[in-house]
Enzyme design. Sequence first.
Site, short mmCIF file in Angstrom:
data_model
loop_
_atom_site.label_atom_id
_atom_site.label_comp_id
_atom_site.label_asym_id
_atom_site.label_seq_id
_atom_site.Cartn_x
_atom_site.Cartn_y
_atom_site.Cartn_z
N CYS A 158 5.97 0.91 14.50
CA CYS A 158 5.92 1.82 13.58
C CYS A 158 5.08 2.97 14.28
CB CYS A 158 4.77 0.92 12.89
SG CYS A 158 4.35 2.11 11.30
N GLU A 180 0.74 -1.25 -0.06
CA GLU A 180 -0.21 -0.01 0.05
C GLU A 180 0.98 1.18 -0.02
OE1 GLU A 180 -2.17 -0.92 3.67
OE2 GLU A 180 -0.78 0.33 4.81
N HIS A 198 0.23 5.73 1.28
CA HIS A 198 -0.68 6.96 1.51
C HIS A 198 0.23 7.95 1.83
CE1 HIS A 198 0.82 4.33 4.95
NE2 HIS A 198 -0.01 3.49 4.56
N HIS A 253 5.87 6.97 7.69
CA HIS A 253 6.09 6.10 8.67
C HIS A 253 7.54 5.98 9.40
CE1 HIS A 253 2.32 3.56 7.65
NE2 HIS A 253 2.77 3.48 6.48
N HIS A 285 4.88 0.35 -0.40
CA HIS A 285 5.67 -0.29 0.81
C HIS A 285 4.86 -1.75 1.36
CE1 HIS A 285 3.07 2.38 3.08
NE2 HIS A 285 2.94 1.68 4.22
#
Length: 161
Positions: free
Chosen positions: A123, A69, A71, A75, A109
């Site tokens: 994370c 995914e 976004h 992260h 990723h």
Amino acid sequence: MADHQNRGSAVHREARKDYRWEGVDRLAYKEEGSAPFKDITRQVLITDAHLACEMRYFEMGPGGYSTLERHEHVHGVMIFRGRGHCLVGDEVRAVSERDLVTIPPWTWHQFRATGDEPFGFLCMVNSERDRPQLPSPEELEALRQNPRIAAFLDGRIRELD
């Protein structure tokens, strides 16, 4: 004079065996059928409005993987347990305990447990964040043009190491 009512209270969560923490539930990674993933759980370790972020712990069994995914949000990842591989953009890298990975905005990723043991990572993300985007068939085909990425996505990455 300091406004003590706006301060959060201190919280201590004792570490438990098997990479669990006191008072923290082990949750499903995502809703089944929402996206492809395998043998992965999540724990939300810290959520605090004053920090504007969440610290989460994800753990996969051998052969498990997160969703491919991307976004808008960034992260910050620290590998906490075991060995695996990660895809970030157009690179696949072997990762192990204490390695750090930064995932920039809008970057494809995925993490995969490629060892014979559980693979876990911490994370850190924004508390308020956008929903993940899955690749379209065309985007997935473009990623697969790279033989190393294709091997990673097919679970054959060990063949290339």
